[in-house]
Design a protein around this motif. Structure first.
Motif, short mmCIF file in Angstrom:
data_model
loop_
_atom_site.label_atom_id
_atom_site.label_comp_id
_atom_site.label_asym_id
_atom_site.label_seq_id
_atom_site.Cartn_x
_atom_site.Cartn_y
_atom_site.Cartn_z
N LEU A 157 0.83 -1.22 0.00
CA LEU A 157 0.00 0.00 0.00
C LEU A 157 0.86 1.26 0.00
O LEU A 157 0.57 2.22 -0.70
N VAL A 158 1.92 1.25 0.81
CA VAL A 158 2.82 2.41 0.83
C VAL A 158 3.52 2.57 -0.52
O VAL A 158 3.68 3.70 -1.01
N SER A 159 3.90 1.47 -1.14
CA SER A 159 4.53 1.54 -2.46
C SER A 159 3.56 2.11 -3.49
O SER A 159 3.97 2.83 -4.41
N HIS A 160 2.28 1.81 -3.34
CA HIS A 160 1.27 2.35 -4.25
C HIS A 160 1.23 3.87 -4.15
O HIS A 160 1.08 4.58 -5.15
N ILE A 161 1.36 4.40 -2.93
CA ILE A 161 1.42 5.85 -2.74
C ILE A 161 2.67 6.40 -3.45
O ILE A 161 2.62 7.46 -4.09
N GLY A 162 3.79 5.68 -3.31
CA GLY A 162 5.01 6.12 -3.99
C GLY A 162 4.84 6.19 -5.49
O GLY A 162 5.31 7.14 -6.14
N ILE A 163 4.15 5.21 -6.06
CA ILE A 163 3.88 5.22 -7.50
C ILE A 163 3.02 6.43 -7.85
O ILE A 163 3.22 7.09 -8.88
N GLY A 164 2.04 6.74 -6.98
CA GLY A 164 1.19 7.91 -7.22
C GLY A 164 1.98 9.20 -7.21
O GLY A 164 1.72 10.11 -8.00
N ILE A 165 2.97 9.30 -6.32
CA ILE A 165 3.82 10.50 -6.26
C ILE A 165 4.65 10.63 -7.53
O ILE A 165 4.75 11.72 -8.11
N ILE A 166 5.24 9.53 -7.97
CA ILE A 166 6.02 9.56 -9.21
C ILE A 166 5.13 9.93 -10.39
O ILE A 166 5.51 10.73 -11.26
N ASN A 167 3.93 9.37 -10.42
CA ASN A 167 2.98 9.69 -11.50
C ASN A 167 2.71 11.18 -11.55
O ASN A 167 2.71 11.79 -12.63
N ILE A 214 4.60 13.76 -10.21
CA ILE A 214 5.81 14.53 -10.51
C ILE A 214 6.15 14.46 -12.00
O ILE A 214 6.45 15.49 -12.63
N MET A 215 6.09 13.27 -12.55
CA MET A 215 6.47 13.12 -13.96
C MET A 215 5.41 13.68 -14.90
O MET A 215 5.72 14.11 -16.01
N THR A 216 4.15 13.68 -14.48
CA THR A 216 3.12 14.33 -15.30
C THR A 216 3.36 15.83 -15.36
O THR A 216 3.23 16.45 -16.42
N MET A 245 6.56 4.10 -14.62
CA MET A 245 5.73 5.30 -14.41
C MET A 245 6.47 6.56 -14.84
O MET A 245 5.86 7.51 -15.30
N PHE A 246 7.80 6.55 -14.67
CA PHE A 246 8.62 7.67 -15.13
C PHE A 246 8.41 7.88 -16.63
O PHE A 246 8.23 9.01 -17.10
N ALA A 247 8.41 6.77 -17.38
CA ALA A 247 8.24 6.85 -18.83
C ALA A 247 6.79 7.12 -19.22
O ALA A 247 6.52 7.93 -20.11
N TYR A 248 5.86 6.46 -18.57
CA TYR A 248 4.44 6.57 -18.93
C TYR A 248 3.85 7.94 -18.61
O TYR A 248 3.19 8.56 -19.45
#
Length: 473
Positions: A290-300, A302-304, A359-362
């Motif tokens: 769950l915490v990693s999911h939040i991390g993915i959301g943060i990267i999503n 920032i990169m957007t 996620m960085f690329a997407y």
């Protein structure tokens, strides 16, 4: 031909930032309502006694509604205006949120999840169109991409709120907090202007100019844009569904459909929807997942935001091509890790890193650029209808992917499944290089003329006249 009247530089009664923020709130609701159910479902199924079938209906209700919303919102927007449709969608957001947050039973929840989906599907197409049509040409990519930024913010908020309320299990609050942005969207849209492109077609060029002067700094650019638009509207063409089969329009629609499908089947939503499950199964445990999911959301997010600054500098086509290669490489690594070290803690850690690279690329490319292109490439008279067709294929692909991903991973394993998505990403690179047009720095009218006068299409006398007018200008 309508006369372009002189309009002096008007004071901006509404700050442009306010216009863009309210206009893009639908994108945030899109992200929040599609992301929040992943955490809320853990507690909903206990309180309402959901069977696996009912769980599937609760989750897929939004997707079912989104397919309907994507189909009906476009034609309605072409007829009644973008603003009125977004107001209607905001009302559906409010009703859907109320019905899903405090339902008396599971049947009511499923019904209102479908209502919510209609709003999500409509907003996914209408928000990019509205932002693209109101924005200055040189900033259109970045401003249209605000929709994707707000979408990423909505998803991240959903992940954070899911975690915050996971200790109390208050799923009512998880879902109900969407009422706040829904109400802001409804109230704010009453103060926003109608799309100037729609006004030009239905209310006249002078009305369109008044709106463009709110968001454009250069009156000469406004006049140039309206001159070409006026020339193209002089035949009083009215859009209809059959227009999508017009010889010069059909290839554009096909490109739009393929962009929508590829954005879904390149694997991003498998990470958004199933990452906690995949990581938990790899041995990391539920909390870390769950915490990693939040991390993915943060990267999503920032990169957007990074993509917003790149889209009008690097161009749409270049970003999509780079994104395809980056996503494909990430998924290939993910597939190899699953094949070699499946089920180990080490594999879980490497998977998190690889998903972050994906996620960085997407997020910098396909996650936002696809929406910008769909809002740009279609002719004005069928823009809403064409967007509806593309978002229909998008949500249908989304639903099919969400249904078959667990089945595919069970039967073939994550390694084969992610390898398949990697192949799709590399194929999307070839599609972008060959078929996707570059729209950077062009007005929406110039983009339409580029398609009209493509060498593979035959010019008629009226089109030649429009082209000459544009050249003279």
């Amino acid at each position: 031909m309508q006369k372009l009247e002189k309009v002096s530089k008007q004071p901006r009664n509404l700050p442009t930032a306010f216009i863009y923020f309210i206009g893009a709130l639908g994108g945030m609701l899109f992200g929040y309502d599609t992301g929040v159910i992943s955490g809320a479902l853990l507690f909903i199924r206990k309180d309402l006694g959901l069977t696996p079938t009912l769980e599937g209906l609760v989750v897929s209700g939004v997707m079912i509604g989104a397919i309907v919303g994507s189909l009906v919102s476009g034609p309605l927007a072409d007829r009644f205006g973008r603003k009125k449709v977004i107001i209607l969608l905001s009302i559906l957001f409010i009703l859907g949120t109320l019905g899903t947050s405090w339902p008396p039973n599971v049947t009511v929840m499923i019904l209102f999840r479908i209502v919510l989906g209609v709003a999500v599907g409509g907003a996914s197409g209408m928000v990019p169109i509205y932002l693209a049509e109101i924005a200055p040409t040189e900033k259109r990519g970045a401003i249209t991409a605000i929709n994707s930024v707000m979408n990423a913010i909505g998803m991240l908020l959903a992940y954070v709120i899911n975690y915050a309320f996971s200790f109390s299990g208050d799923w009512n609050a998880m879902l109900g907090l969407a009422l706040i942005p829904s109400a802001i969207l409804l109230i704010g849209m009453f103060f926003l202007p109608e799309s100037p492109k729609w006004l030009a077609e239905h209310r006249g060029i002078p009305q369109a100019k008044k709106v463009l002067m709110m968001t454009h700094d250069n009156e000469a650019e406004v006049d140039k844009e309206l001159f070409v638009l006026n020339s193209m509207l002089k035949k009083n063409e009215k859009g209809k569904l059959s227009d999508v089969f017009n010889p010069w329009i059909r290839p554009i629609v096909i490109v739009g459909i393929m962009l929508a499908i590829l954005q879904q089947i390149t694997g991003a939503n498998t990470i958004f929807y199933f990452m906690p499950t995949v990581l938990s199964d790899s041995g990391l445990g539920d909390n870390i997942a769950l915490v990693s999911h939040i991390g993915i959301g943060i990267i999503n997010l920032i990169m957007t935001i990074a993509g917003v600054f790149l889209i009008d500098k690097w161009g749409r086509k270049k970003l999509l091509a780079l994104g395809s290669l980056g996503m494909g490489a990430s998924l290939l690594i993910l597939s190899l890790v699953e094949y070699i070290h499946s089920g180990s803690t080490l594999s879980g850690v490497i998977m998190i890193a690889t998903m972050c690279l994906f996620m960085f690329a997407y997020s910098t490319t396909w996650g936002m650029v696809m929406w910008v292109l769909l809002a740009e490439i279609f002719p004005l008279r069928i823009k809403g209808t064409a967007m509806a067709i593309c978002t229909f294929f998008l949500w249908t692909s989304n639903s099919i992917l969400a249904f078959f991903f667990p089945i595919a991973t069970e039967h073939y394993g994550p390694a084969v499944t992610f390898g398949f998505f990697a192949i799709i990403c590399f194929l999307s690179f070839g599609f972008v290089k060959k078929y996707v047009p570059e729209t950077k720095g062009k007005t929406l009218e110039e983009i339409e003329l580029d398609f009209r006068f493509d060498k593979t299409f035959k010019e008629n006398e009226d089109d030649v006249e429009i082209k000459k007018l544009n050249v003279k200008n």
